[in-house]
Design an enzyme around this catalytic site. Structure first.
Site, PDB file in Angstrom:
ATOM      1  N   GLU A 184     -31.187  37.599 -38.047  1.00 21.43           N
ATOM      2  CA  GLU A 184     -30.747  37.639 -39.447  1.00 21.43           C
ATOM      3  C   GLU A 184     -31.674  38.516 -40.290  1.00 21.43           C
ATOM      4  OE1 GLU A 184     -31.805  35.205 -37.627  1.00 21.43           O
ATOM      5  OE2 GLU A 184     -32.896  33.647 -38.711  1.00 21.43           O
ATOM      6  N   GLU A 188     -49.507  32.304 -29.185  1.00 15.60           N
ATOM      7  CA  GLU A 188     -48.981  33.609 -29.590  1.00 15.60           C
ATOM      8  C   GLU A 188     -49.132  33.723 -31.100  1.00 15.60           C
ATOM      9  OE1 GLU A 188     -44.638  34.351 -29.490  1.00 15.60           O
ATOM     10  OE2 GLU A 188     -45.152  36.300 -28.645  1.00 15.60           O
ATOM     11  N   LYS A 216     -25.319  38.006 -31.664  1.00 16.48           N
ATOM     12  CA  LYS A 216     -25.874  37.490 -32.923  1.00 16.48           C
ATOM     13  C   LYS A 216     -27.224  38.165 -33.129  1.00 16.48           C
ATOM     14  CE  LYS A 216     -28.644  34.491 -34.309  1.00 16.48           C
ATOM     15  NZ  LYS A 216     -29.251  35.181 -35.449  1.00 16.48           N
ATOM     16  N   PHE A 228     -36.186  39.760 -34.064  1.00 17.51           N
ATOM     17  CA  PHE A 228     -36.256  40.832 -35.067  1.00 17.51           C
ATOM     18  C   PHE A 228     -37.039  42.058 -34.596  1.00 17.51           C
ATOM     19  CE2 PHE A 228     -40.314  38.668 -35.903  1.00 17.51           C
ATOM     20  CZ  PHE A 228     -41.170  39.762 -36.034  1.00 17.51           C
ATOM     21  N   SER A 277     -38.680  33.543 -29.613  1.00 19.98           N
ATOM     22  CA  SER A 277     -39.908  32.754 -29.410  1.00 19.98           C
ATOM     23  C   SER A 277     -39.679  31.660 -28.357  1.00 19.98           C
ATOM     24  CB  SER A 277     -40.319  32.123 -30.738  1.00 19.98           C
ATOM     25  OG  SER A 277     -39.283  31.282 -31.194  1.00 19.98           O
ATOM     26  N   CYS A 298     -43.432  41.551 -27.722  1.00 15.25           N
ATOM     27  CA  CYS A 298     -43.683  40.476 -26.753  1.00 15.25           C
ATOM     28  C   CYS A 298     -44.578  40.978 -25.629  1.00 15.25           C
ATOM     29  CB  CYS A 298     -42.379  39.947 -26.187  1.00 15.25           C
ATOM     30  SG  CYS A 298     -41.568  41.155 -25.162  1.00 15.25           S
TER      31      CYS A 298
HETATM   32  P1  NAD Z   1     -37.152  33.589 -33.109  1.00 14.70           P
HETATM   33  O1  NAD Z   1     -37.245  32.710 -31.926  1.00 14.70           O
HETATM   34  O2  NAD Z   1     -37.558  33.055 -34.418  1.00 14.70           O
HETATM   35  O3  NAD Z   1     -35.644  34.102 -33.300  1.00 14.70           O
HETATM   36  C1  NAD Z   1     -34.917  34.633 -32.227  1.00 14.70           C
HETATM   37  C2  NAD Z   1     -33.429  34.320 -32.439  1.00 14.70           C
HETATM   38  O4  NAD Z   1     -33.258  32.906 -32.435  1.00 14.70           O
HETATM   39  C3  NAD Z   1     -32.908  34.834 -33.774  1.00 14.70           C
HETATM   40  O5  NAD Z   1     -31.641  35.393 -33.574  1.00 14.70           O
HETATM   41  C4  NAD Z   1     -32.856  33.591 -34.647  1.00 14.70           C
HETATM   42  O6  NAD Z   1     -31.794  33.612 -35.567  1.00 14.70           O
HETATM   43  C5  NAD Z   1     -32.646  32.468 -33.650  1.00 14.70           C
HETATM   44  N1  NAD Z   1     -33.315  31.233 -34.062  1.00 14.70           N
HETATM   45  C6  NAD Z   1     -34.486  31.107 -34.754  1.00 14.70           C
HETATM   46  N2  NAD Z   1     -34.809  29.805 -34.917  1.00 14.70           N
HETATM   47  C7  NAD Z   1     -33.835  29.096 -34.301  1.00 14.70           C
HETATM   48  C8  NAD Z   1     -33.608  27.697 -34.101  1.00 14.70           C
HETATM   49  N3  NAD Z   1     -34.458  26.783 -34.577  1.00 14.70           N
HETATM   50  N4  NAD Z   1     -32.504  27.315 -33.422  1.00 14.70           N
HETATM   51  C9  NAD Z   1     -31.644  28.220 -32.924  1.00 14.70           C
HETATM   52  N5  NAD Z   1     -31.811  29.572 -33.090  1.00 14.70           N
HETATM   53  C10 NAD Z   1     -32.886  29.990 -33.758  1.00 14.70           C
HETATM   54  O7  NAD Z   1     -37.959  34.923 -32.744  1.00 14.70           O
HETATM   55  P2  NAD Z   1     -38.331  36.143 -33.714  1.00 14.70           P
HETATM   56  O8  NAD Z   1     -39.367  35.692 -34.682  1.00 14.70           O
HETATM   57  O9  NAD Z   1     -37.095  36.774 -34.234  1.00 14.70           O
HETATM   58  O10 NAD Z   1     -38.980  37.151 -32.654  1.00 14.70           O
HETATM   59  C11 NAD Z   1     -40.304  37.078 -32.227  1.00 14.70           C
HETATM   60  C12 NAD Z   1     -40.437  36.302 -30.935  1.00 14.70           C
HETATM   61  O11 NAD Z   1     -39.631  36.875 -29.923  1.00 14.70           O
HETATM   62  C13 NAD Z   1     -41.857  36.340 -30.385  1.00 14.70           C
HETATM   63  O12 NAD Z   1     -42.183  35.063 -29.903  1.00 14.70           O
HETATM   64  C14 NAD Z   1     -41.778  37.343 -29.248  1.00 14.70           C
HETATM   65  O13 NAD Z   1     -42.759  37.197 -28.242  1.00 14.70           O
HETATM   66  C15 NAD Z   1     -40.404  37.065 -28.733  1.00 14.70           C
HETATM   67  N6  NAD Z   1     -39.876  38.169 -27.944  1.00 14.70           N
HETATM   68  C16 NAD Z   1     -39.818  37.997 -26.591  1.00 14.70           C
HETATM   69  C17 NAD Z   1     -39.365  39.027 -25.788  1.00 14.70           C
HETATM   70  C18 NAD Z   1     -39.318  38.860 -24.291  1.00 14.70           C
HETATM   71  O14 NAD Z   1     -38.711  39.678 -23.620  1.00 14.70           O
HETATM   72  N7  NAD Z   1     -39.938  37.845 -23.730  1.00 14.70           N
HETATM   73  C19 NAD Z   1     -38.965  40.243 -26.369  1.00 14.70           C
HETATM   74  C20 NAD Z   1     -39.021  40.370 -27.766  1.00 14.70           C
HETATM   75  C21 NAD Z   1     -39.486  39.313 -28.544  1.00 14.70           C
END
Ligand code: NAD
Length: 495
Positions: free
Chosen positions: A182, A386, A179, A155, A232, A287
């Site tokens: 959401e 984190e 995707k 997000f 994440s 991140c």
């Molecule tokens: P998230 O992991 O909750 O969600 C990321 C994606 O995964 C979304 O599209 C979500 O729908 C999907 N998702 C969530 N839970 C899932 C599950 N159990 N099974 C399958 N798919 C699932 O992350 P977020 O809260 O949207 O974003 C924040 C995180 O993203 C932080 O940890 C941040 O550090 C990381 N991030 C990393 C980078 C990088 O380049 N390393 C860049 C931006 C954000």
């Protein structure tokens, strides 16, 4: 304020057509500054995702054979349209994500830079050529597209992170299914509309919506060749394991715990500005956000006092109404309560809560104020995990060596920055820090589009990173051609 059921449903993009799908379940999209529900994201099922992937697979047959000249022509047009709609896109990012307008402009700008990079694909995808490698034998390589690629994104950067992926994948001759998160699907929809307007043929770019079921369907779908994931670490690990087990290329960027290390010889004012931007920019939801601050030796007291003064001057506000707001909200009510709980738990440890963001003057929306813990120790959750919000944990190592040893205990490896005026100190930091992106007097050393975003350790699962030259390699595979054309051979064959 529209009720949840009255909020518009976010469409999917299938075979070049925008469709409002039927869904059993929906997730709210909020304006995080007000808490208002502004849209509903449909959570698709596996059959709906399958129909989109089938369309993308069909489009691949033609798009993969489309000339580089035509592909690049569409990308240039897309870049023009993104520029023409820059402000509108930035405002949309602010509306659904909550970051300030300036931060949103940065988000969109970094995304456009990825399109610019992808416009260079004829040079980037060029192969190698070695004539006469043996008698009458020539060798050459080319890079070929791989098929339908999927992108699953978080997000926190609604424009930039998707654009790390789809422009380059499509430039390479693949088709792409995105995707979006959401929580923030609206920017992705607008970016796809503009790509369509630029003349992209139907099915080359598609959008599906949903959560775990959609992600798992993409990771196991036989017609998906590659998965790019950003989010994440636990989900990155899951996507990497599931996608790889199903024979796909996977690049999965995960979470982070980034360190800002301040030496006693650092230049105080620019260092403070960089720390403030890194720790509290985008409400700490980056991140590459600095979330651990190390004040080495005698710099610590002065650094903390100056930091507290700057934090007190930071003005929280509704970013959708006030383009001058200093800091915006976190993404939703869940993130707000999670952060409040983490601050409460931290306050019960030996660490000292110097500034407490649990309560703010904001009467609505999902605000958490800038928070500072001092006297944090490496064993604490505040150091290890984190937190993903505007919470900074300060440690006080006695020397650079001690600081580097502490940082070696972190399981992540996205970014680390040092602030110093000593070249030797900076060099030691660069050599010894186990992280993929290092800043020297830079608060957010995030790789721009021309480099790959090179997280290490628990911040990345896979081999080839997102964007840059590794991104081109990820979205293509090599073909090697050996050819023999000689008159002796022709004669010996009786031709
Ligand atoms: P998230 O992991 O909750 O969600 C990321 C994606 O995964 C979304 O599209 C979500 O729908 C999907 N998702 C969530 N839970 C899932 C599950 N159990 N099974 C399958 N798919 C699932 O992350 P977020 O809260 O949207 O974003 C924040 C995180 O993203 C932080 O940890 C941040 O550090 C990381 N991030 C990393 C980078 C990088 O380049 N390393 C860049 C931006 C954000």
């Amino acid at each position: 304020m529209p009720t949840f059921v009255a909020a518009p449903v976010v469409p999917i993009f299938r075979d070049g057509t925008w469709i409002t799908p039927n869904a059993a379940d929906f997730m709210p999209v909020h304006n995080p500054s007000t808490g208002e529900v502004i849209a509903r994201t449909p959570l698709l099922d596996a059959a709906q995702v399958d129909a989109v992937v089938e369309g993308a697979a069909k489009a691949f047959a033609t798009w993969s054979k489309t000339s580089y000249t035509k592909r690049v022509g569409i990308l240039f047009k897309y870049k023009e349209l993104l520029e023409a709609n820059f402000l509108e896109l930035s405002q949309l990012v602010t509306r659904e994500n909550g970051k300030t307008l300036d931060e949103a402009k940065g988000d969109v700008r970094r995304g456009i830079e990825c399109v610019e990079f992808a416009c260079g694909i004829p040079i980037l995808a060029k192969g190698e050529n070695l004539p006469q490698l043996a008698d009458m034998i020539d060798g050459l390589t080319s890079r070929e597209p791989i098929g339908v690629c999927a992108g699953i994104v978080p997000f926190n950067f609604p424009a930039m992170v998707p654009m790390w992926m789809f422009p380059l994948a499509i430039a390479c001759g693949n088709t792409f299914v995105l995707k979006p998160s959401e929580k923030v699907p609206l920017t992705a929809v607008r970016m796809a509309e503009l790509f369509q307007q630029a003349g992209l043929p139907e099915g080359v770019f598609s959008i599906v919506h949903g959560a775990r079921e959609v992600v798992d369907t993409l990771c196991t779908h036989p017609k998906i060749a590659a998965i790019s994931f950003v989010g994440s670490s636990p989900v990155a690990r899951h996507v990497y394991a599931l996608g790889s087990a199903n024979g796909k290329r996977v690049q999965a960027a995960g979470g982070a715990k980034n360190v800002l290390l301040v030496m006693p010889d650092a230049d105080p004012d620019p260092t403070l500005r960089a720390i403030m931007g890194s720790a509290f920019g985008c409400a700490g939801q980056r991140c590459m956000a600095g979330s651990v601050l190390m004040g080495v030796g005698e710099v610590a007291d002065d650094l903390r006092d100056r930091l507290v003064a700057a934090m007190d001057a930071l003005k929280l506000d509704d970013t959708s109404a006030n383009p001058e707001a200093g800091m915006g909200p976190v993404i939703d009510g869940g993130a707000q309560s999670r952060l409040r709980d983490l601050i409460s738990a931290g306050a019960k440890t030996e660490a000292k809560l110097v500034r407490d963001g649990r309560e703010t003057k904001m009467t609505r929306g999902f605000f958490v104020g800038p928070t500072l813990f001092d006297q944090v120790e490496p064993g604490m959750k505040l150091f290890r995990d984190e937190l993903f919000g505007p919470v900074l944990s300060m440690l006080r190592p006695g020397s650079l060596d001690e600081a580097i040893a502490m940082m070696g205990q972190l399981r992540f490896g996205n970014g680390a920055s040092i602030f110093t005026t000593n070249g030797g100190t900076a060099r030691q930091f660069v050599r010894e820090m186990p992280a993929g992106m290092i800043g020297i007097n830079v608060g957010v050393p995030a790789a721009p589009a021309i480099f790959s975003f090179s997280g290490w350790n628990g911040s990345f699962y896979g081999d080839l990173h997102v964007m840059g030259v590794e991104g081109v390699q990820f979205y293509t595979r090599q073909k090697m051609v050996l050819s023999r054309w000689d008159s002796t051979y022709r004669r010996s064959m009786g031709w």
